[in-house]
Design a protein around this motif. Structure first.
Motif, short mmCIF file in Angstrom:
data_model
loop_
_atom_site.label_atom_id
_atom_site.label_comp_id
_atom_site.label_asym_id
_atom_site.label_seq_id
_atom_site.Cartn_x
_atom_site.Cartn_y
_atom_site.Cartn_z
N UNK A 1 2.93 0.15 30.94
CA UNK A 1 2.61 1.46 31.40
C UNK A 1 1.75 2.15 30.21
N UNK A 2 2.37 2.21 28.86
CA UNK A 2 1.55 2.54 27.89
C UNK A 2 -0.01 1.76 27.77
N UNK A 3 0.14 0.58 27.85
CA UNK A 3 -1.41 -0.27 27.87
C UNK A 3 -2.17 0.45 28.84
N UNK A 4 -1.61 0.41 30.03
CA UNK A 4 -2.48 1.04 31.05
C UNK A 4 -2.99 2.34 30.81
N UNK A 5 -2.18 3.15 30.19
CA UNK A 5 -2.58 4.59 30.06
C UNK A 5 -3.52 4.71 28.80
N UNK B 1 12.58 -7.22 30.32
CA UNK B 1 11.80 -6.83 31.42
C UNK B 1 11.65 -5.28 31.39
N UNK B 2 12.42 -4.54 30.71
CA UNK B 2 12.33 -3.08 30.93
C UNK B 2 11.33 -2.74 29.78
N UNK B 3 11.24 -3.54 28.73
CA UNK B 3 10.47 -3.17 27.42
C UNK B 3 9.12 -3.76 27.90
N UNK B 4 8.99 -4.64 28.65
CA UNK B 4 7.52 -5.09 28.95
C UNK B 4 7.02 -4.16 30.25
#
Length: 80
Positions: free
Chosen positions: A28-32, A20-23
């Protein structure tokens, strides 16, 4: 009592928490990344719009400087 509670989390719950933490981090990285790409697209669109408007202005200036085309009347063929 049927359920036994221990102070240590099970390996399955630790693995689930890590997933869950990695997802969440990946999301967050994908949205950025998506936002960064959107900014790049908007910049490119603005650049292309400026080029198009400059070309249209140059074409309009060129058209205005050219003499107006003269209209000629068509000659009718005489049919007998």
């Amino acid at each position: 009592m049927s359920g036994k509670k221990s102070a240590e989390p099970s390996p399955q719950s630790i693995a689930r928490t890590n997933r869950q933490r990695l997802a969440a981090e990946e999301g967050t990285r994908a949205m950025a990344d998506v936002e960064r790409q959107a900014v790049d697209v908007r910049k490119n669109m603005a650049r292309l719009r400026e080029l198009r408007e400059a070309k249209e202005a140059a074409d309009a200036t060129l058209q205005a400087s050219l003499p107006a085309p003269t209209l000629t009347k068509r000659k009718r063929k005489l049919t007998r």
